[in-house]
Structure formats: C-alpha cells, structure tokens
Design an enzyme around this catalytic site. Sequence first.
Site, PDB file in Angstrom:
ATOM      1  N   SER A  75      39.263  42.026  13.725  1.00 57.82           N
ATOM      2  CA  SER A  75      39.992  40.898  15.018  1.00 57.82           C
ATOM      3  C   SER A  75      38.890  41.165  16.253  1.00 57.82           C
ATOM      4  O   SER A  75      38.754  40.025  16.795  1.00 57.82           O
ATOM      5  CB  SER A  75      41.486  41.552  15.167  1.00 57.82           C
ATOM      6  OG  SER A  75      41.462  42.661  15.925  1.00 57.82           O
ATOM      7  N   TYR A  99      35.565  49.002  14.766  1.00 61.41           N
ATOM      8  CA  TYR A  99      35.266  49.779  13.662  1.00 61.41           C
ATOM      9  C   TYR A  99      33.933  50.679  13.556  1.00 61.41           C
ATOM     10  O   TYR A  99      33.890  51.495  12.414  1.00 61.41           O
ATOM     11  CB  TYR A  99      35.598  48.837  12.257  1.00 61.41           C
ATOM     12  CG  TYR A  99      36.917  48.241  12.055  1.00 61.41           C
ATOM     13  CD1 TYR A  99      37.954  49.198  11.804  1.00 61.41           C
ATOM     14  CD2 TYR A  99      37.441  47.117  12.621  1.00 61.41           C
ATOM     15  CE1 TYR A  99      39.205  48.668  11.403  1.00 61.41           C
ATOM     16  CE2 TYR A  99      38.705  46.642  12.621  1.00 61.41           C
ATOM     17  CZ  TYR A  99      39.602  47.501  11.930  1.00 61.41           C
ATOM     18  OH  TYR A  99      41.022  47.250  11.696  1.00 61.41           O
ATOM     19  N   GLY A 115      45.969  57.391  18.638  1.00 62.73           N
ATOM     20  CA  GLY A 115      45.273  57.960  17.444  1.00 62.73           C
ATOM     21  C   GLY A 115      45.959  57.445  16.063  1.00 62.73           C
ATOM     22  O   GLY A 115      45.424  57.800  15.037  1.00 62.73           O
ATOM     23  N   PHE A 164      39.737  38.419   3.953  1.00 58.16           N
ATOM     24  CA  PHE A 164      40.766  39.044   3.052  1.00 58.16           C
ATOM     25  C   PHE A 164      41.617  39.901   3.974  1.00 58.16           C
ATOM     26  O   PHE A 164      41.230  40.144   5.137  1.00 58.16           O
ATOM     27  CB  PHE A 164      40.336  39.854   1.937  1.00 58.16           C
ATOM     28  CG  PHE A 164      39.101  40.694   2.237  1.00 58.16           C
ATOM     29  CD1 PHE A 164      39.212  42.081   2.884  1.00 58.16           C
ATOM     30  CD2 PHE A 164      37.816  40.190   2.087  1.00 58.16           C
ATOM     31  CE1 PHE A 164      38.168  42.919   3.097  1.00 58.16           C
ATOM     32  CE2 PHE A 164      36.504  41.090   2.276  1.00 58.16           C
ATOM     33  CZ  PHE A 164      37.026  42.428   2.916  1.00 58.16           C
ATOM     34  N   VAL A 207      45.704  45.780   9.203  1.00 62.45           N
ATOM     35  CA  VAL A 207      45.520  46.925  10.164  1.00 62.45           C
ATOM     36  C   VAL A 207      46.190  46.437  11.368  1.00 62.45           C
ATOM     37  O   VAL A 207      46.032  45.455  12.146  1.00 62.45           O
ATOM     38  CB  VAL A 207      44.045  47.298  10.666  1.00 62.45           C
ATOM     39  CG1 VAL A 207      43.900  48.239  11.537  1.00 62.45           C
ATOM     40  CG2 VAL A 207      43.308  47.600   9.227  1.00 62.45           C
TER      41      VAL A 207
HETATM   42  C1  LIG Z   1      43.473  47.534  17.026  1.00 64.81           C
HETATM   43  C2  LIG Z   1      44.500  48.579  16.914  1.00 64.81           C
HETATM   44  C3  LIG Z   1      45.017  48.771  15.361  1.00 64.81           C
HETATM   45  C4  LIG Z   1      44.133  50.008  17.293  1.00 64.81           C
HETATM   46  O1  LIG Z   1      44.995  51.099  17.006  1.00 64.81           O
HETATM   47  P1  LIG Z   1      45.383  52.324  17.803  1.00 64.81           P
HETATM   48  O2  LIG Z   1      46.176  53.054  17.004  1.00 64.81           O
HETATM   49  O3  LIG Z   1      45.492  51.750  19.353  1.00 64.81           O
HETATM   50  O4  LIG Z   1      43.885  52.803  17.864  1.00 64.81           O
HETATM   51  P2  LIG Z   1      43.412  54.282  18.069  1.00 64.81           P
HETATM   52  O5  LIG Z   1      44.471  54.955  18.977  1.00 64.81           O
HETATM   53  O6  LIG Z   1      43.186  55.172  16.816  1.00 64.81           O
HETATM   54  O7  LIG Z   1      42.151  54.332  18.732  1.00 64.81           O
HETATM   55  C5  LIG Z   1      40.812  54.907  18.263  1.00 64.81           C
HETATM   56  C6  LIG Z   1      39.849  54.583  19.234  1.00 64.81           C
HETATM   57  O8  LIG Z   1      39.669  53.241  19.026  1.00 64.81           O
HETATM   58  C7  LIG Z   1      39.610  52.448  20.229  1.00 64.81           C
HETATM   59  N1  LIG Z   1      39.968  51.240  20.310  1.00 64.81           N
HETATM   60  C8  LIG Z   1      41.148  50.818  19.396  1.00 64.81           C
HETATM   61  N2  LIG Z   1      41.445  49.384  19.912  1.00 64.81           N
HETATM   62  C9  LIG Z   1      40.374  48.827  20.165  1.00 64.81           C
HETATM   63  C10 LIG Z   1      39.936  47.820  20.542  1.00 64.81           C
HETATM   64  N3  LIG Z   1      40.831  46.842  20.327  1.00 64.81           N
HETATM   65  N4  LIG Z   1      38.691  47.479  20.959  1.00 64.81           N
HETATM   66  C11 LIG Z   1      37.905  48.628  21.347  1.00 64.81           C
HETATM   67  N5  LIG Z   1      38.323  49.977  21.064  1.00 64.81           N
HETATM   68  C12 LIG Z   1      39.417  49.977  20.537  1.00 64.81           C
HETATM   69  C13 LIG Z   1      40.565  53.337  21.196  1.00 64.81           C
HETATM   70  O9  LIG Z   1      40.031  53.222  22.181  1.00 64.81           O
HETATM   71  C14 LIG Z   1      40.047  54.678  20.557  1.00 64.81           C
HETATM   72  O10 LIG Z   1      39.012  55.368  21.415  1.00 64.81           O
HETATM   73  P3  LIG Z   1      38.790  56.497  21.716  1.00 64.81           P
HETATM   74  O11 LIG Z   1      39.078  57.615  20.655  1.00 64.81           O
HETATM   75  O12 LIG Z   1      37.345  56.546  22.343  1.00 64.81           O
HETATM   76  O13 LIG Z   1      39.698  56.772  22.978  1.00 64.81           O
HETATM   77  C15 LIG Z   1      45.541  48.055  17.669  1.00 64.81           C
HETATM   78  O14 LIG Z   1      45.152  48.203  18.957  1.00 64.81           O
HETATM   79  C16 LIG Z   1      46.185  46.805  17.230  1.00 64.81           C
HETATM   80  O15 LIG Z   1      46.999  46.770  16.455  1.00 64.81           O
HETATM   81  N6  LIG Z   1      45.715  45.549  17.893  1.00 64.81           N
HETATM   82  C17 LIG Z   1      46.155  44.247  17.584  1.00 64.81           C
HETATM   83  C18 LIG Z   1      45.918  43.779  16.060  1.00 64.81           C
HETATM   84  C19 LIG Z   1      44.631  44.119  15.582  1.00 64.81           C
HETATM   85  O16 LIG Z   1      43.767  43.478  16.260  1.00 64.81           O
HETATM   86  N7  LIG Z   1      44.390  44.697  14.520  1.00 64.81           N
HETATM   87  C20 LIG Z   1      43.085  44.749  13.750  1.00 64.81           C
HETATM   88  C21 LIG Z   1      42.687  43.959  12.983  1.00 64.81           C
HETATM   89  S1  LIG Z   1      41.408  44.029  12.150  1.00 64.81           S
END
Ligand SMILES: CC(C)(COP(=O)(O)OP(=O)(O)OC[C@H]1O[C@@H](n2cnc3c(N)ncnc32)[C@H](O)[C@@H]1OP(=O)(O)O)[C@@H](O)C(=O)NCCC(=O)NCCS
Length: 404
Positions: A117, A122, A91, A404, A81
């Site tokens: 992470s 989630y 989004g 994983f 992810v």
């Molecule tokens: C985490 C990640 C995948 C989120 O992607 P994104 O496209 O920005 O997420 P979305 O726009 O769909 O966010 C949906 C909601 O989740 C929240 N959210 C997203 N990332 C978050 C985080 N790291 N911590 C807390 N909340 C988070 C957003 O604020 C949003 O909340 P809202 O609906 O109340 O405004 C992205 O920031 C990322 O790639 N981060 C670095 C790599 C990583 O950590 N990946 C996850 C691996 S498990």
Amino acid sequence: MDVEIRTIAEHELEAWARANETAFGSEPDPDDIAREREVTELDRAFAALDGDEIVGTAAAYSLRMRVPGGADVATAGVTMVGVKPSHRRRGINSAMMRRLLDQARERGEPLAALFASEAPIYGRFGFGMATLHGSIDLETMRSTFVPAYRPSGRIRLRSLEEAIPTLVEVYARARVERAGAIELDDRRMRYALHDHGEDRRLPYFVAVHETDGRADGYVVYKVKHAWPKGIPSNELMVYDLQATTPQAYADVWRFVLDVDLIQHVTAWHRPADEPLLHLLADPRRLRLTLRDGLWLRLVDVPAALEARGYAAPGRLVVEVRDAFCPWNEGRFALEVGEVARCVRTGDPPDLLLDVDALAAAYLGGVRLHDLWRAGRVGAAVAGALELADRMLATDAAPWCPMAF
Ligand SMILES: CC(C)(COP(=O)(O)OP(=O)(O)OC[C@H]1O[C@@H](n2cnc3c(N)ncnc32)[C@H](O)[C@@H]1OP(=O)(O)O)[C@@H](O)C(=O)NCCC(=O)NCCS
C-alpha cells in the site's frame, strides 16, 4: 500490552476480514468476505489478538511465480496485512512478518512477494522493489497507431463469468516469457478480478481477440460515465489486457481505443516495457508513469538463485547481509554452466549487498549497476558487476499483472 499472534479458525474469518478493512479505513461487503473465504488458507492466515479483539491481520497465499528461465517457483504471496489504528507502531506487523517468513521457510518456499500500500513498509523485512509498474492515461483522440499497423483477427464480447476459462488459458500462454507473473487458475482469476474499490458496482466487459478461431488476446474493462454539458467524456478503465502475439496485442489495444463515447483510456499495473508506447504515433500522449510494482523477498537465497535461469554462464561470489532472516547471511558462490549451482563458500566476495537489493535484481528488472550507482551494492572485483548484469538479464521486463 500482550498481543497474541496465531492462525485463525474458519468461524473467525469474517471478523478477521473486517479487522483488515478497518486498518484500511474501510468496510467489507458480504461478497468481499465470500471471495476471501474462497482463497484464504487458514493455516497461513494470522491474526494479532488483544484479548478477544483481532487488532492485526496478515496472510500468505501459496502461489507459484514465473522466474527467468521459465520455472514456476513456490512463493508466499503476502496479503491482508493490516493493523488497526488503535494498535499501530507497537511492532505488531513486524511480529506477523516474522511468523509469515518463518513459515515460508519451513514450507520450503524460496520466494515471498507482495504489493505494498505504501512503498517504505517492507524494505526492513528484506523485500526489494523487483518490478516497476506503469500507469497510463491516453486520450482516444490522440491514439493513432504507427503506419506499420494492420488490423487482423476478430473481437468477441463475453460476460466475465463465461470468459474466465478463456482468460485463464490466454493468460497462461501470455505469461510464459514474463518473470514475475503468478500462476492463475479459474478461482484465482476470479479473485484477481474482484473489485474492492470505488468502481465495484460498475459492470465488467470482456473482449476476446481470436485468430483463426483461437483466442489469443483479451481485455477486461469497465466504463466510468461522465457527460458534462451532454458531451460524452467517459473513461474506459483497463483492468487486464493480455495477448500471446504482437498482432493480437496491437489489435486488442486498437479495439480498446476505438470504443465509442470514450474520451480517455486508463490502465494501471502495466509492464514497464509496455509495447503500446511503440505502437502510438504520438507516444508522449500515453502519459506513462512508473512506480514500484512487485516487492520480492528471497526467503532462501541459494534455493532462489538455483531456481532461475541465466542469460550467460559465469561464477560469482556474493556476500549477503540479511538482518531479518539471518539464515541467509554469508557468502554464496553462484556457478552457472549447464545448470545453476549455489553453495556457501569461504572465497572472497565479488559483490556485497543486502538481501533486498539482491531481490530487486532477481527477476531481471533492476540492474545491479543501477543499485551500485545508488550505493546499494559493493563491487570488490573489477568486471563483477558487468558479469552479474549479463547473467541476470532478461528479454522482457518482469511483470506481475494481477495483484493478490
Ligand atoms: C502498515 C501497517 C501494517 C504497519 O503496522 P504496525 O504494526 O504499525 O508496524 P510496526 O509497528 O511493526 O512497524 C515496524 C516499523 O515499520 C515502520 N512503518 C510501519 N508502517 C509504516 C509506513 N506506512 N510507512 C513507513 N514506515 C512504516 C514503523 O515506523 C516501524 O519502524 P521502526 O522499527 O523504525 O520504528 C499499519 O500501519 C497499517 O495497517 N496501515 C494501514 C493498512 C496498510 O497500509 N497495510 C499494508 C498493506 S500492504
């Protein structure tokens, strides 16, 4: 901005893996991409595309997870992810989660699971913190065992590649009693032990414990060197340690703690009920730190509840709220006798909770009482929480040793 979400083709896998690493502020090595190619299921590997640029990635592996009672249940192992920093908070991840969970439902998988992470990401998608994982940092000088310990068996050193079938076989026997542990074959074991991190260049060592010629425990480790003023202060890092008997477990830890030139031993992803705590004469020195481990989602509430075993018979009506997967909303009667049956009902509820709280309690690692104290479970009927906790209880803390 229009972003298209679709599965990738074989020729896009490298660009897709690179996009994922960019989201993490990193870059893959060729062997990272080769490993990814071995496990990626293309029909479950989603990309978000802005024009022809991959700006987001998310995927699921088709896993099987041990649940209380001993069944292995089909589980979407959510992985890879990432959304590029240029496209965050629009989004995109939410849209990818929608696709992944809809697909898991279509495939009839009762569960989805992941390692996060960052813990807050989630919960909004219905994942609950179902296991706690322990990190330890123990000085070898302070690692005397309790007097009751007697060493037994023998240790053989193996290369990682020659040891893989033995690791798979011992892991399979060790996980029998561990809800949360996923099934691993040779390919998945190799993947689980593929080191993406800063210590990737350090060699792996494998020590296998044998009793009467049969392997019953192992440790996979690396050594990080530090020689300040010529004093050996090395760190032995345990990547995995499994055993099928308490004796082998103690012997493998004793081996680890007696390796020469090591000042301290570190491990992460250890179970919340790590038995080493009870083997040490000075348990405070283990410096055990607990944090969130596996995040679990019930994709199909009644199927998930019927798939696990229970420690006590009983009947409970649970009212489930599930904003992200509304097909789970409603009241379900769980009736446990010889087998578990879970059906929709119009009966008044005993317990009311969000699907993430139910997922947190599902593997037996989190008591509904604890969630109730946190205000996350409503108890409508006296005695319902006590009955639910008796039914859901497990002997061992749930544990998924391999990420994983
Ligand atoms: C985490 C990640 C995948 C989120 O992607 P994104 O496209 O920005 O997420 P979305 O726009 O769909 O966010 C949906 C909601 O989740 C929240 N959210 C997203 N990332 C978050 C985080 N790291 N911590 C807390 N909340 C988070 C957003 O604020 C949003 O909340 P809202 O609906 O109340 O405004 C992205 O920031 C990322 O790639 N981060 C670095 C790599 C990583 O950590 N990946 C996850 C691996 S498990």
